[in-house]
Design an enzyme around this catalytic site. Structure first.
Site, PDB file in Angstrom:
ATOM      1  N   ASN A   1     -24.633 -16.586-106.515  1.00 10.47           N
ATOM      2  CA  ASN A   1     -26.103 -16.568-106.377  1.00 10.47           C
ATOM      3  C   ASN A   1     -26.493 -15.186-105.874  1.00 10.47           C
ATOM      4  OD1 ASN A   1     -26.144 -19.226-106.993  1.00 10.47           O
ATOM      5  ND2 ASN A   1     -26.983 -19.923-105.039  1.00 10.47           N
ATOM      6  N   GLY A   2     -27.607 -14.661-106.385  1.00  7.04           N
ATOM      7  CA  GLY A   2     -28.052 -13.342-105.920  1.00  7.04           C
ATOM      8  C   GLY A   2     -28.037 -12.354-107.065  1.00  7.04           C
TER       9      GLY A   2
ATOM     10  N   LYS B   1     -51.590 -24.213-107.809  1.00  4.30           N
ATOM     11  CA  LYS B   1     -50.984 -25.520-108.111  1.00  4.30           C
ATOM     12  C   LYS B   1     -51.224 -25.902-109.563  1.00  4.30           C
ATOM     13  CE  LYS B   1     -48.846 -25.853-105.466  1.00  4.30           C
ATOM     14  NZ  LYS B   1     -48.692 -25.217-104.178  1.00  4.30           N
TER      15      LYS B   1
ATOM     16  N   ARG C   1     -34.044 -26.857-107.370  1.00  7.46           N
ATOM     17  CA  ARG C   1     -34.204 -25.420-107.109  1.00  7.46           C
ATOM     18  C   ARG C   1     -34.665 -24.650-108.353  1.00  7.46           C
ATOM     19  NH1 ARG C   1     -30.608 -23.704-102.583  1.00  7.46           N
ATOM     20  NH2 ARG C   1     -30.410 -21.686-103.561  1.00  7.46           N
TER      21      ARG C   1
ATOM     22  N   CYS D   1     -30.627 -20.155-108.460  1.00  2.00           N
ATOM     23  CA  CYS D   1     -29.286 -20.657-108.752  1.00  2.00           C
ATOM     24  C   CYS D   1     -28.769 -21.533-107.617  1.00  2.00           C
ATOM     25  CB  CYS D   1     -28.325 -19.491-108.925  1.00  2.00           C
ATOM     26  SG  CYS D   1     -28.863 -18.284-110.103  1.00  2.00           S
TER      27      CYS D   1
ATOM     28  N   LYS E   1     -37.467 -23.244-106.861  1.00  3.05           N
ATOM     29  CA  LYS E   1     -38.019 -23.693-105.582  1.00  3.05           C
ATOM     30  C   LYS E   1     -37.951 -22.578-104.547  1.00  3.05           C
ATOM     31  CE  LYS E   1     -39.669 -26.447-102.483  1.00  3.05           C
ATOM     32  NZ  LYS E   1     -41.159 -26.466-102.498  1.00  3.05           N
TER      33      LYS E   1
ATOM     34  N   GLU F   1     -49.072 -23.728-111.890  1.00  4.08           N
ATOM     35  CA  GLU F   1     -47.635 -23.989-111.806  1.00  4.08           C
ATOM     36  C   GLU F   1     -47.200 -25.220-112.567  1.00  4.08           C
ATOM     37  OE1 GLU F   1     -47.120 -24.091-107.402  1.00  4.08           O
ATOM     38  OE2 GLU F   1     -45.343 -22.915-107.866  1.00  4.08           O
TER      39      GLU F   1
ATOM     40  N   TRP G   1     -30.185 -19.755-112.845  1.00  4.89           N
ATOM     41  CA  TRP G   1     -31.573 -19.395-113.181  1.00  4.89           C
ATOM     42  C   TRP G   1     -31.503 -17.967-113.693  1.00  4.89           C
ATOM     43  CZ3 TRP G   1     -35.578 -16.071-111.514  1.00  4.89           C
ATOM     44  CH2 TRP G   1     -36.875 -16.495-111.827  1.00  4.89           C
TER      45      TRP G   1
ATOM     46  N   GLU H   1     -55.070 -21.523-103.613  1.00  2.00           N
ATOM     47  CA  GLU H   1     -53.957 -22.469-103.593  1.00  2.00           C
ATOM     48  C   GLU H   1     -54.157 -23.547-104.668  1.00  2.00           C
ATOM     49  OE1 GLU H   1     -51.109 -22.563-102.572  1.00  2.00           O
ATOM     50  OE2 GLU H   1     -50.536 -24.677-102.497  1.00  2.00           O
TER      51      GLU H   1
ATOM     52  N   HIS I   1     -70.065 -10.406-110.093  1.00  4.03           N
ATOM     53  CA  HIS I   1     -69.434  -9.094-110.272  1.00  4.03           C
ATOM     54  C   HIS I   1     -68.397  -9.093-111.388  1.00  4.03           C
ATOM     55  CE1 HIS I   1     -71.546  -7.675-106.768  1.00  4.03           C
ATOM     56  NE2 HIS I   1     -71.208  -8.803-106.179  1.00  4.03           N
TER      57      HIS I   1
HETATM   58  O1  M6R Z   1     -40.107 -20.764 -99.425  1.00  2.00           O
HETATM   59  P1  M6R Z   1     -41.330 -19.886 -99.382  1.00  2.00           P
HETATM   60  O2  M6R Z   1     -42.497 -20.557 -98.718  1.00  2.00           O
HETATM   61  O3  M6R Z   1     -41.076 -18.536 -98.830  1.00  2.00           O
HETATM   62  O4  M6R Z   1     -41.732 -19.707-100.917  1.00  2.00           O
HETATM   63  C1  M6R Z   1     -42.775 -18.876-101.295  1.00  2.00           C
HETATM   64  C2  M6R Z   1     -43.207 -19.140-102.718  1.00  2.00           C
HETATM   65  O5  M6R Z   1     -42.157 -18.902-103.606  1.00  2.00           O
HETATM   66  C3  M6R Z   1     -43.695 -20.589-102.914  1.00  2.00           C
HETATM   67  O6  M6R Z   1     -44.718 -20.905-102.032  1.00  2.00           O
HETATM   68  C4  M6R Z   1     -44.183 -20.812-104.345  1.00  2.00           C
HETATM   69  O7  M6R Z   1     -45.348 -20.081-104.581  1.00  2.00           O
HETATM   70  C5  M6R Z   1     -44.393 -22.302-104.600  1.00  2.00           C
HETATM   71  N1  M6R Z   1     -43.820 -22.672-105.847  1.00  2.00           N
HETATM   72  C6  M6R Z   1     -45.825 -22.702-104.604  1.00  2.00           C
HETATM   73  O8  M6R Z   1     -46.038 -24.023-104.977  1.00  2.00           O
END
Ligand code: M6R
Length: 615
Positions: free
Chosen positions: A102-103, A491, A27, A2, A610, A494, A77, A487, A510
């Site tokens: 927010n929260g 990506k 965000r 949010c 984000k 996501e 959100w 990683e 395995h």
């Molecule tokens: O701000 P942070 O690095 O703590 O965030 C951690 C994860 O939420 C963040 O890396 C998330 O996995 C990304 N969307 C990856 O692309």
């Protein structure tokens, strides 16, 4: 997650609030809303599901324009209650108090039951609505919006950043935070609040960063802040160094693309004044770093998502270079375990935002531990909560990262962790001068090497086309490249919504080899290291199952070409520190171009935020 923006100004505040919301879009959110106190001193509200553009349309179609000099706005959100108009903020109680939040208020059910018994009518399914009723209730016994808010927040368990306005107190905004970030932007045009600087950069560069438990009474000409203990405090005004070009797209189509191509410069900035030609400056981690690094016996790294993957790579480096036992764990698990914490542990949190709720809570919890432990945060945001909670800090300096998919934050985290490994290795007497010089010169070459790798985009675009109809993909690596494979898979998941898994190549037999068929592309990373021959055998195993293979190789690895295999010589002659960083680049480009072909919202993928500031 949010986003909040609000303020009191000389002119109509609506365009400022809308502009702020647009700058918070990155965000992640699913509805948006705004409320202003209009010239008749009435709370005038608009809310819409979907993009801020929908809210703008909604506002422009109103018979009575949304005009007023004070107001609050929000991008939501969804956590409690589906994305809908009725659940969108701002919430209003009895036409007399309005809030954005927010929260998460964890005890909202209990408060809701009490408030319903007092006669409050709930119009949403959110946890947030209890806040507005609690303030309304408290206002019955005081003639101050500040006091009422102070009283109400005492009843909340959970995390919040809150903005409050009321027609009974025109020209005032109350802002308070605990566990969720909130800043105040000060300017000649008025005073404003926001959940991050991005929302207000078109208005001001001067910010006050509220501390945990702070509450502020804000008017056109004044900002009065009270600490958690109720005492008035002065908080410094800091001038942001963020520049407009850093947050504008420039010649790029998406922020993710821009951020991928910014990596050479971001890494130069991370290294700047942290190394000499031959050595790493231990003091870059803080004035007590040398003394602490000499004392520590273990390292515990805690992070989430991409930052967690950076931690996994670092484990290889720290154990190899600094010869120190290192564990890595996702924060959402670590914070709820009862881990054995050995004395003289360095607790390292890694985060782009510095506001990730799980990572922050894990750090807070560890600080309560009685053993002799030390804390270090590696982070991209200087004014973040994690930075404030840590003893040692190291800024990644990658510049603002706006795309939800993290790219330059990751590679600069890796560079920072490489510096950390060398710094600890030296303090513990585990690394020779020669080895240190070799690593430092490798790091110095990185920006140039990345720039070269980025030139392979054309070839990667062609490869991306082969993913058009794919639903699954498998990423393989060995050693630290397993974390890079993870990683790469994250990506792809996501932003292209293709299901992707990463495995250490040796684990294939395995179980995961059962998944391999001609419709499941396999992406392998082949550096020229001591595990190369083993990886080559794994590729043979895949070949016999007829899968499409893409191998990003170190030229000197000389992987034997096979049917259905595309070999992409990524670069050559990489050391164990530079290799994982370089091999990240083609994986980022691949997922970006697959997402373009799939037509997804690259910078704001569905359901993602984000910065994950709630659990
Ligand atoms: O701000 P942070 O690095 O703590 O965030 C951690 C994860 O939420 C963040 O890396 C998330 O996995 C990304 N969307 C990856 O692309």
């Amino acid at each position: 997650m949010c986003g909040i923006v609000g303020g009191v100004c000389k002119n109509n505040i609506t365009p400022i609030l809308i502009d702020g919301l647009e700058h918070l879009e990155y965000r992640g959110y699913d509805s948006a809303g705004v409320v202003v106190l209009d010239k008749n001193n009435i709370l005038s509200r608009a809310r819409s599901v979907g993009k801020v553009a929908n809210l703008k349309k909604n506002i422009s179609h109103r018979k009575i324009p949304l005009l007023g000099s004070s107001g609050i706005a929000h991008t939501r959100w969804a956590t409690h209650g589906e994305p809908s108009n009725r659940n969108a903020h701002p919430h209003i109680c009895n036409h007399s108090v309005s809030i954005v939040h927010n929260g998460i208020i964890e005890n909202f059910l209990q408060l809701k039951t009490q408030q319903q018994a007092q006669g409050y009518n709930f119009t949403s399914d959110t946890d947030t609505e209890v806040i507005v009723h609690a303030i309304h209730q408290a206002l019955k016994n005081t003639n101050s919006l500040l006091t009422a808010t102070q009283k109400a927040i005492k009843t909340f368990i959970g995390a919040y950043g809150i903005g409050v306005i009321s027609p009974q107190y025109p020209g005032h905004i109350i802002a308070t935070r605990s566990g969720s970030p909130l800043i105040i932007g000060v300017s000649k045009k008025g005073n404003f609040i926001a959940s991050d600087q991005m929302a207000l950069l078109n208005i001001t560069r001067d910010f006050i960063f509220l501390e945990e438990g702070d509450i502020a009474d804000i008017t056109l000409n004044s900002v009065i802040i009270y600490a958690k203990n109720g005492k008035q405090v002065r908080r410094q005004i800091k001038t942001s160094t963020l520049k407009n070009q850093q947050i504008s797209l420039g010649k790029y189509k998406h922020y993710m693309q821009k951020e991928i191509f910014e990596q050479p410069q971001a890494i130069r900035d991370t290294l700047e004044s942290r190394i000499t030609k031959k050595t790493v400056l231990v003091s870059a981690f803080g004035h007590r770093a040398k003394e602490i690094f000499k004392t520590i016996k273990h390292i515990q790294i805690v992070a989430c998502g991409t930052s967690y993957h950076a931690g996994l790579v670092a484990k290889y480096w720290l154990e190899d270079i600094a010869k120190i036992a290192t564990s890595v764990e996702v924060a959402s698990e670590y914070r709820y375990r009862k881990p054995v914490i050995l004395p003289h542990t360095l607790f390292v949190t890694i985060s782009q935002s510095g506001e990730t709720a799980d990572t922050l809570e894990a750090l807070k919890a560890i600080k309560k531990h009685r053993s002799k432990i030390y804390t270090l945060t590696i982070c991209n945001c200087v004014e973040s909560s994690l930075i404030r909670e840590s003893e040692l800090i190291f800024l990644t300096r990658s510049g603002p990262e706006i795309s939800v998919a993290s790219t330059k934050a990751f590679t600069t985290q890796l560079v920072s962790l490489a510096l950390l490994s060398v710094a600890i290795g030296r303090c513990r007497g585990q690394i020779s001068r020669l080895e240190e010089t070799k690593i430092v010169s490798g790091l110095n070459r990185l920006p140039g090497l990345i720039a070269k790798t980025l030139k392979q985009e054309g070839q990667i675009i062609k490869l991306a086309k082969t993913f058009k109809d794919k639903f699954n993909a498998l990423f393989l690596g060995r050693g630290s490249m397993h974390a890079i494979a993870m990683e790469g898979a994250l990506k792809l998941k996501e932003i292209s919504y293709i299901h992707a898994e990463a495995y250490p190549a040796g684990e294939l037999k395995h179980g995961p080899i059962a998944l391999i068929d001609k419709d499941t592309p396999v992406i392998a990373i082949a550096p020229n290291d001591e595990l190369l021959d083993k990886l080559k055998s794994n590729l043979q195993e895949i070949k016999s199952r007829g899968s499409q293979m893409i191998v990003f190789e170190d030229e000197s690895a000389q992987v034997t070409p096979m049917k259905s295999m595309t070999i992409v010589p990524t670069t050559t002659d990489l050391g164990r520190i530079t290799a994982p960083i370089i091999f990240t680049i083609p994986l980022q480009l691949l997922s970006y171009h697959v997402a373009l072909i799939k037509g997804t919202n690259v910078d704001r993928p569905r359901n993602l935020a984000k910065s994950v500031t709630v659990e």
